[in-house]
Design a protein around this motif. Structure first.
Motif, PDB file in Angstrom:
ATOM      1  N   ALA A 146       0.829  -1.204   0.000  1.00 23.46           N
ATOM      2  CA  ALA A 146       0.000   0.000   0.000  1.00 23.46           C
ATOM      3  C   ALA A 146       0.867   1.259   0.000  1.00 23.46           C
ATOM      4  N   ARG A 147       1.961   1.241   0.733  1.00 24.04           N
ATOM      5  CA  ARG A 147       2.867   2.399   0.751  1.00 24.04           C
ATOM      6  C   ARG A 147       3.477   2.627  -0.630  1.00 24.04           C
ATOM      7  N   LEU A 148       3.811   1.545  -1.323  1.00 32.25           N
ATOM      8  CA  LEU A 148       4.358   1.695  -2.673  1.00 32.25           C
ATOM      9  C   LEU A 148       3.296   2.270  -3.615  1.00 32.25           C
ATOM     10  N   VAL A 149       2.078   1.776  -3.500  1.00 31.07           N
ATOM     11  CA  VAL A 149       0.991   2.284  -4.353  1.00 31.07           C
ATOM     12  C   VAL A 149       0.725   3.759  -4.066  1.00 31.07           C
ATOM     13  N   ASP A 150       0.834   4.153  -2.801  1.00 29.52           N
ATOM     14  CA  ASP A 150       0.569   5.544  -2.415  1.00 29.52           C
ATOM     15  C   ASP A 150       1.588   6.532  -2.999  1.00 29.52           C
ATOM     16  N   THR A 151       2.713   6.034  -3.518  1.00 28.43           N
ATOM     17  CA  THR A 151       3.690   6.943  -4.136  1.00 28.43           C
ATOM     18  C   THR A 151       3.191   7.522  -5.454  1.00 28.43           C
ATOM     19  N   GLY A 152       2.127   6.928  -6.016  1.00 29.21           N
ATOM     20  CA  GLY A 152       1.627   7.376  -7.309  1.00 29.21           C
ATOM     21  C   GLY A 152       2.259   6.672  -8.489  1.00 29.21           C
ATOM     22  N   ALA A 153       3.258   5.790  -8.205  1.00 26.16           N
ATOM     23  CA  ALA A 153       3.912   5.038  -9.274  1.00 26.16           C
ATOM     24  C   ALA A 153       3.063   3.837  -9.672  1.00 26.16           C
ATOM     25  N   THR A 154       3.374   3.262 -10.826  1.00 28.37           N
ATOM     26  CA  THR A 154       2.795   1.987 -11.220  1.00 28.37           C
ATOM     27  C   THR A 154       3.587   0.893 -10.529  1.00 28.37           C
ATOM     28  N   VAL A 155       2.907   0.056  -9.739  1.00 30.91           N
ATOM     29  CA  VAL A 155       3.583  -0.918  -8.887  1.00 30.91           C
ATOM     30  C   VAL A 155       3.188  -2.331  -9.304  1.00 30.91           C
ATOM     31  N   TRP A 156       4.218  -3.170  -9.468  1.00 27.22           N
ATOM     32  CA  TRP A 156       3.993  -4.580  -9.800  1.00 27.22           C
ATOM     33  C   TRP A 156       4.620  -5.450  -8.717  1.00 27.22           C
ATOM     34  N   ASN A 157       3.833  -6.415  -8.203  1.00 27.16           N
ATOM     35  CA  ASN A 157       4.399  -7.463  -7.363  1.00 27.16           C
ATOM     36  C   ASN A 157       4.778  -8.616  -8.283  1.00 27.16           C
ATOM     37  N   VAL A 158       6.042  -9.021  -8.252  1.00 26.07           N
ATOM     38  CA  VAL A 158       6.536 -10.022  -9.199  1.00 26.07           C
ATOM     39  C   VAL A 158       7.125 -11.200  -8.436  1.00 26.07           C
ATOM     40  N   TYR A 159       7.091 -12.354  -9.086  1.00 27.76           N
ATOM     41  CA  TYR A 159       7.546 -13.593  -8.457  1.00 27.76           C
ATOM     42  C   TYR A 159       8.272 -14.440  -9.495  1.00 27.76           C
ATOM     43  N   GLY A 160       9.304 -15.138  -9.063  1.00 28.76           N
ATOM     44  CA  GLY A 160       9.946 -16.084  -9.955  1.00 28.76           C
ATOM     45  C   GLY A 160      11.187 -16.693  -9.341  1.00 28.76           C
ATOM     46  N   PRO A 161      11.346 -18.001  -9.447  1.00 28.88           N
ATOM     47  CA  PRO A 161      12.587 -18.642  -9.016  1.00 28.88           C
ATOM     48  C   PRO A 161      13.670 -18.483 -10.076  1.00 28.88           C
ATOM     49  N   THR A 162      14.910 -18.602  -9.670  1.00 25.82           N
ATOM     50  CA  THR A 162      16.031 -18.526 -10.609  1.00 25.82           C
ATOM     51  C   THR A 162      15.862 -19.541 -11.733  1.00 25.82           C
ATOM     52  N   GLU A 163      15.279 -20.691 -11.405  1.00 26.98           N
ATOM     53  CA  GLU A 163      15.099 -21.760 -12.388  1.00 26.98           C
ATOM     54  C   GLU A 163      14.070 -21.431 -13.459  1.00 26.98           C
ATOM     55  N   ALA A 164      13.335 -20.345 -13.294  1.00 31.66           N
ATOM     56  CA  ALA A 164      12.367 -19.914 -14.308  1.00 31.66           C
ATOM     57  C   ALA A 164      12.717 -18.526 -14.838  1.00 31.66           C
ATOM     58  N   THR A 165      13.978 -18.158 -14.762  1.00 31.79           N
ATOM     59  CA  THR A 165      14.529 -16.943 -15.380  1.00 31.79           C
ATOM     60  C   THR A 165      13.885 -15.665 -14.854  1.00 31.79           C
ATOM     61  N   ILE A 166      14.357 -15.247 -13.718  1.00 32.47           N
ATOM     62  CA  ILE A 166      14.065 -13.950 -13.097  1.00 32.47           C
ATOM     63  C   ILE A 166      12.631 -13.919 -12.579  1.00 32.47           C
ATOM     64  N   TRP A 167      11.668 -13.418 -13.354  1.00 34.97           N
ATOM     65  CA  TRP A 167      10.267 -13.342 -12.921  1.00 34.97           C
ATOM     66  C   TRP A 167       9.398 -14.147 -13.885  1.00 34.97           C
ATOM     67  N   CYS A 168       8.395 -14.839 -13.343  1.00 31.51           N
ATOM     68  CA  CYS A 168       7.488 -15.580 -14.236  1.00 31.51           C
ATOM     69  C   CYS A 168       6.019 -15.312 -13.950  1.00 31.51           C
ATOM     70  N   THR A 169       5.699 -14.561 -12.874  1.00 31.78           N
ATOM     71  CA  THR A 169       4.339 -14.078 -12.655  1.00 31.78           C
ATOM     72  C   THR A 169       4.412 -12.607 -12.254  1.00 31.78           C
ATOM     73  N   ALA A 170       3.325 -11.888 -12.475  1.00 39.03           N
ATOM     74  CA  ALA A 170       3.301 -10.462 -12.123  1.00 39.03           C
ATOM     75  C   ALA A 170       1.873 -10.047 -11.815  1.00 39.03           C
ATOM     76  N   HIS A 171       1.740  -9.097 -10.885  1.00 34.10           N
ATOM     77  CA  HIS A 171       0.423  -8.580 -10.517  1.00 34.10           C
ATOM     78  C   HIS A 171       0.523  -7.076 -10.316  1.00 34.10           C
ATOM     79  N   ARG A 172      -0.244  -6.334 -11.078  1.00 33.58           N
ATOM     80  CA  ARG A 172      -0.249  -4.872 -10.922  1.00 33.58           C
ATOM     81  C   ARG A 172      -1.126  -4.508  -9.728  1.00 33.58           C
ATOM     82  N   LEU A 173      -0.553  -3.758  -8.818  1.00 28.75           N
ATOM     83  CA  LEU A 173      -1.235  -3.416  -7.580  1.00 28.75           C
ATOM     84  C   LEU A 173      -1.935  -2.076  -7.696  1.00 28.75           C
ATOM     85  N   GLY A 174      -3.065  -1.980  -7.033  1.00 22.99           N
ATOM     86  CA  GLY A 174      -3.798  -0.717  -6.970  1.00 22.99           C
ATOM     87  C   GLY A 174      -4.633  -0.709  -5.704  1.00 22.99           C
TER      88      GLY A 174
END
Length: 448
Positions: free
Chosen positions: A221-249
């Protein structure tokens, strides 16, 4: 072609030049931290079968690995142009990345050019940054740094490669980012907690990526309150950096979803029987698709265990939400994340038990505060030799483990508590460690 080149250089333009030069020869790079213990570096080079190493301070000497230092001052002109070779193919290895291993030996994940390219192109489309200015704030030994490096270079953007002294000082880093105003900033939740108080100015129009460990709803929520576009991202090294993403609001859900699979990524939540589970039921997350790593270098047995049928078993417990996103529910094993570092507790225990006075060891992680996780090691000592001291055991561990894997507290016990099934009772150890932290906090607040 196919060789692995270890690279440990300061965060300057020469670092990026070196990575691209390795690629120009169809070789792959292995990021290393020259400050790690020599035994750790030796193990990494052995595991990755690295025949070459480019190090700023080449103290290591290995008969089967040529270690070189970059030239001092301006590089010398080439005596003759190198013959033009074939460019890398998608199947060629792009990089190798080490992660903690439960056997006491780090795992080295091999990632192809095709997998890396798919991740970079996917994020270029997802974020639609055009030609972005990207802050390079993450250590090269953490795979998320590669998105920071190659997203701007692949899109004609600009890379701001932040030096080590700045990126390790939250106040300096926050001031630098506020003045430079990059289009994209990436950090772990632990990193964001440190940086946010020092960011100033309008962040509207900026993009913030948060990943590498579970994020709390209040921080999201604090990140969203900055006014920036915020993504929560997930991924193990075995799946090359990030493999899921969710835009927060607003409002930010609690728990915060790790998002939906990126285009091309396949995600399946499976139960103990290996079958997909229904929406809302927790199971182990399996991921597949073009971002899948080739496996663990030099370890076909371990690769065969977790890479099956074009899927990688992440060990992460997740559940599908009705909206098609995933929620995270912890680990199915003893792997933990501390300040973004992926740590197998068994690796710490293995090295501790190599001390002649240690019969058994168990490591646990406890939360002292919202942004303060601590690693505690319990040991059962004995044998005919002298009792091991805290200092001696720390020196023993520091000779082989990087700083991120060293416990903040070591406790010697005559016996480790066991469950009815005669396994180490980690819950009891965590409760004891948590109680100790609370007692210390109380004694510090109340003068005697």
């Amino acid at each position: 072609p196919g060789d692995v080149v270890a690279v440990g250089l300061p965060r300057r333009a020469e670092l990026v030049v070196t990575l691209l030069a390795v690629w120009s020869l169809r070789a792959a790079f292995l990021p290393v931290d020259p400050k790690h213990p020599q035994a750790r570096l030796d193990t990494l080079l052995d595991t990755a079968d690295a025949r070459f190493a480019v190090l700023a301070d080449p103290q290591t000497t290995r008969p089967d690995c040529r270690v070189v230092a970059p030239p001092a001052g301006d590089p010398l002109p080439a005596a003759a142009p190198l013959p033009a070779g074939d460019p890398p193919t998608g199947d060629d290895l792009a990089y190798a990345m080490s992660t903690s291993g439960s056997t006491g030996r780090p795992k080295v994940v091999g990632v192809s050019h095709a997998a890396l390219a798919h991740c970079v192109v996917t994020f270029a489309d997802l974020l639609a940054p055009g030609t972005p200015t990207v802050a390079g704030t993450t250590a090269l030994t953490f795979d998320i740094s590669l998105l920071e490096l190659f997203l701007p270079l692949a899109t004609g953007g600009r890379l701001l490669l932040v030096d080590d002294a700045t990126r390790r000082d939250p106040a300096r880093l926050g001031g630098y980012l506020s003045a430079a105003r990059p289009d994209l900033i990436q950090a772990t939740p632990s990193g964001w907690r440190l940086i946010l108080p020092h960011l100033s100015g309008d962040l509207a129009g900026r993009t913030l990526l948060c990943g590498g460990e579970a994020v709390t709803a209040d921080l999201a929520a604090r990140l969203v309150d900055t006014g920036a576009t915020v993504w929560n991202v997930y991924g193990p090294t075995e799946a090359t950096i990030w493999c899921t993403a969710h835009r927060l609001g607003p409002p930010v859900p609690d728990p915060v979803p790790i998002g939906a699979p990126l285009p091309g990524t396949v995600a399946v939540v499976r139960g103990r029987d290996g079958r997909p589970v229904p929406v809302g039921q927790v199971g182990e997350l399996h991921v597949g698709g073009p971002q899948l790593a080739v496996g663990y270098l030099g370890d076909p047995e371990r690769t065969a265990v977790v890479f099956r049928d074009d899927e990688y078993r992440t060990g992460d417990l997740c559940a599908w939400r009705p909206d098609g996103t995933l929620s995270y529910h912890g680990r199915a094993d003893n792997q933990v994340k501390i300040r973004g570092h992926r740590i197998e507790l068994e690796e710490i225990e293995t090295y501790a038990e190599r001390h002649p006075a240690v019969i058994q060891a168990a490591a646990v992680v406890v939360t002292a505060a919202e942004d303060d996780q601590r690693l505690v090691l319990y040991v059962r000592t004995g044998g005919d030799g002298p009792a091991v001291t805290d200092v001696a055991l720390r020196e023993h561990l520091a000779a082989s483990l990087p700083t991120a894997l060293l416990p903040q507290r070591i406790v010697a016990l005559p016996e480790l508590p066991l469950t009815p099934s005669q396994k180490v009772d980690r819950r009891a150890l965590r409760e004891a460690a948590t109680a100790h932290i609370h007692r210390r906090a109380g004694s510090e607040e109340t003068p005697s």
